[in-house]
Write an enzyme that holds these catalytic residues in place. Structure first.
Site, mmCIF file in Angstrom:
data_model
loop_
_atom_site.group_PDB
_atom_site.id
_atom_site.type_symbol
_atom_site.label_atom_id
_atom_site.label_comp_id
_atom_site.label_asym_id
_atom_site.label_seq_id
_atom_site.Cartn_x
_atom_site.Cartn_y
_atom_site.Cartn_z
ATOM 1 N N HIS A 117 14.968 4.835 8.440
ATOM 2 C CA HIS A 117 14.569 3.843 7.444
ATOM 3 C C HIS A 117 15.707 2.848 7.205
ATOM 4 O O HIS A 117 16.886 3.195 7.302
ATOM 5 C CB HIS A 117 14.233 4.596 6.144
ATOM 6 N N ASP A 196 19.458 11.655 3.856
ATOM 7 C CA ASP A 196 18.369 10.996 3.137
ATOM 8 C C ASP A 196 17.192 11.973 3.112
ATOM 9 O O ASP A 196 16.556 12.220 4.136
ATOM 10 C CB ASP A 196 17.990 9.707 3.855
ATOM 11 N N GLN A 199 11.886 11.759 2.233
ATOM 12 C CA GLN A 199 10.595 12.194 2.781
ATOM 13 C C GLN A 199 10.445 13.712 2.826
ATOM 14 O O GLN A 199 9.366 14.208 3.142
ATOM 15 C CB GLN A 199 10.401 11.617 4.187
ATOM 16 N N CYS A 364 9.474 -0.256 7.125
ATOM 17 C CA CYS A 364 10.914 -0.371 6.846
ATOM 18 C C CYS A 364 11.739 0.314 7.929
ATOM 19 O O CYS A 364 12.774 0.939 7.646
ATOM 20 C CB CYS A 364 11.258 0.210 5.469
#
Length: 410
Positions: A117, A196, A199, A364
Site C-alpha cells: 500500500h 503494517d 489488513q 492505493c
C-alpha cells in the site's frame, strides 16, 4: 461455516436490507455496540481527557485509557505505555518516518516491498529522499505471491529500516513476517522492523512479541471500530528514544518561553485533543471481536474467500484472472481479479447500482498494478464477519449480469 448470522449486529443492514457489502478491506461496517459507546460518551460524559479533575472528565479519561490497555492486551504488548493513539495506520507510519529521521546515517538503506500500500511505501520513500538514502525493494515469490524470505540480497548490515505489510490489501496474502524479521535481525541486529497490520488486525491473531517486530500500526475502522482513530505500537526501548514530532497541549511536562520538556511515552506523542469518542468506542469493537473469537473470524473469512474463488472460476472460467494464489490457503479475506473484455470500474459501478459494494481501481497500490501486474485496474472483493455464502451468490450473479452487458460492447 457456522450458521450464526452476524448481520443482525450491524444497523446498516437493517437500513439497507439488500446491501451486500464486499469492501471490508477499505473499511469495516460498525456493530451496534460500538455506535452505542460513541453515543454514551457524547450524552453522558463528554469532556476533554487528561485535563479536568471534575467527575465527567475523570470518567472520560478513565474510559480513554481503558482502550489503550485493551489494545495492549489484544496485540500482547508488554505495556500499555507502548501504545500511541494516532488518527490511523497511515498517520502512524508517517509519524515513524518523521521520528526515525535522526537514526538514519549516510550509507544506510531502507527496504520495503513495492507491492504494498502507498502508506507503507511513500512515507519512507520521502524519508529516503530527505536523508539521501538508498531504497531497496523486496520482490514477491512467483509461486506464493508472498514477500520473499530469501532476503540476503535485499537486507544487509547497512539496512536501517525494514517495512512490511502483514497482509496485502490487493492480493490478500499473509506474508511470513515472523520468519523474515528473524532473518533480518540475524543479518543486522540493529535493524528497525515496522509492520503494517491494517489488513490483518481484525482477521488473524496479532502477537507483537511473537512476531518480533519493533513497531506495528493499525486502524480501528478496519476492525469494526470508528473512523479517525488508530494505534502505533513501538517497543518501549525504541519508543523512549524517539523525539516528539508534534507539539502542543498535554504532551509536555514543563514549558518556558525558551524550552520545553516532553512527557514520557506514549503521551509525548499525543499533542492536542484526540478523537476521544472514537478511542473509547474502539474498546467495544475489540470486545466484539473477542466475543466472536479471532480464530473463528479467520476461519469464516477463509471459507467465504474460498467460496468466492470457486464461484468466480465456475462462472467466468478463462475470462477471469484471479490475482495471486488460486485458493484460500495463503489468503485472508481479500480477492482481486480482472474480467477479460470489461473494465473493472464499469463492473463495480453497475454492481453498486444493485447494492453490491465492490472496489475497483488500483487500491492505493500503483507500483503493484503498474510495475508487477501491468494492469490499469482490478476488481476487489473483501469480506467481514457479516458476509455469508448467500452474499457470494448475489455478488457473482450481479457481476455476471454487468459483465454480459459490457462484454457485448467490446
Amino acid at each position: 461455516m457456522r450458521n450464526t448470522d452476524h448481520k443482525k449486529d450491524f444497523p446498516i443492514f437493517k437500513n439497507h436490507r439488500d446491501l451486500v457489502y464486499c469492501d471490508t478491506a477499505a473499511t469495516t461496517q460498525t456493530p451496534q455496540c460500538v455506535i452505542e459507546k460513541i453515543t454514551e460518551y457524547y450524552s453522558q460524559y463528554k469532556s476533554n481527557v487528561s485535563r479536568g479533575i471534575y467527575p465527567i472528565a475523570e470518567q472520560a479519561t478513565k474510559e480513554y485509557e481503558k482502550t489503550r490497555e485493551k489494545i495492549a492486551t489484544f496485540i500482547n504488548a508488554k505495556s500499555k505505555d507502548e501504545i500511541v493513539f494516532t488518527s490511523g495506520a497511515t498517520a502512524g507510519l508517517n509519524m515513524l518516518a518523521r521520528t526515525l529521521t535522526e537514526k538514519i546515517n549516510p550509507g544506510d538503506t531502507i527496504t520495503y516491498c513495492n507491492a504494498d500500500h502507498h502508506a507503507t511505501i511513500l512515507p519512507f520513500q520521502n524519508l529516503a529522499k530527505k536523508t539521501n538514502t538508498q531504497i531497496i525493494s523486496l520482490p514477491l515469490e512467483k509461486n506464493t505471491w508472498t514477500v520473499t524470505e530469501k532476503i540476503n540480497p535485499y537486507v544487509n548490515k547497512k539496512t536501517k529500516l525494514l517495512i512490511l505489510s502483514h497482509v496485502s490489501n490487493v492480493i490478500g496474502i499473509k506474508n511470513p513476517i515472523e520468519s523474515i524479521i528473524k532473518k533480518a535481525k540475524k543479518i543486522n541486529p540493529a535493524i528497525i522492523t515496522i509492520i503494517d497490520a491494517a489488513q490483518s488486525i481484525a482477521h488473524t491473531k496479532i502477537d507483537v512479541q511473537k512476531i518480533g517486530c519493533d513497531a506495528l500500526v493499525f486502524s480501528a475502522h478496519k476492525a469494526y471500530g470508528p473512523t479517525g482513530i488508530g494505534a502505533l505500537w513501538v517497543k518501549e526501548n525504541l519508543l523512549k528514544t524517539l523525539k516528539p514530532d508534534n507539539y502542543g497541549g498535554e504532551m509536555i511536562e514543563t514549558a518556558t518561553t525558551q524550552t520545553c520538556a516532553p512527557k514520557k511515552p506514549p503521551h509525548r506523542f499525543e499533542a492536542g485533543t484526540p478523537s476521544i469518542a472514537e478511542a473509547i468506542a474502539w474498546k467495544s469493537a475489540i470486545q466484539y471481536i473477542e466475543k466472536i473469537g479471532i480464530e473463528k473470524i479467520e476461519q469464516h473469512d477463509k471459507e467465504i474467500t474460498q467460496e468466492t474463488i470457486i464461484e468466480l472460476k465456475k462462472t467466468f472460467e478463462k475470462n477471469c484472472t484471479i490475482i495471486g494464489p488460486q485458493n484460500s490457503k495463503n489468503r485472508m479475506n481479500i480477492i482481486s481479479f480482472t474480467l477479460k473484455g470489461a473494465h473493472s470500474h464499469d463492473i463495480a459501478f453497475h454492481a453498486g447500482e444493485e447494492e453490491i459494494c465492490l472496489r475497483a481501481g488500483q487500491h492505493c497500490a500503483m507500483p503493484l498494478h503498474n510495475e508487477i501486474l501491468h494492469t490499469p485496474a482490478t476488481l476487489r472483493a473483501s469480506f467481514g464477519i457479516y458476509n455469508t455464502k448467500e452474499d457470494v451468490k448475489k455478488m457473482i450473479k450481479t457481476i455476471k449480469k454487468a459483465y454480459d452487458i459490457f462484454k457485448k460492447r467490446t
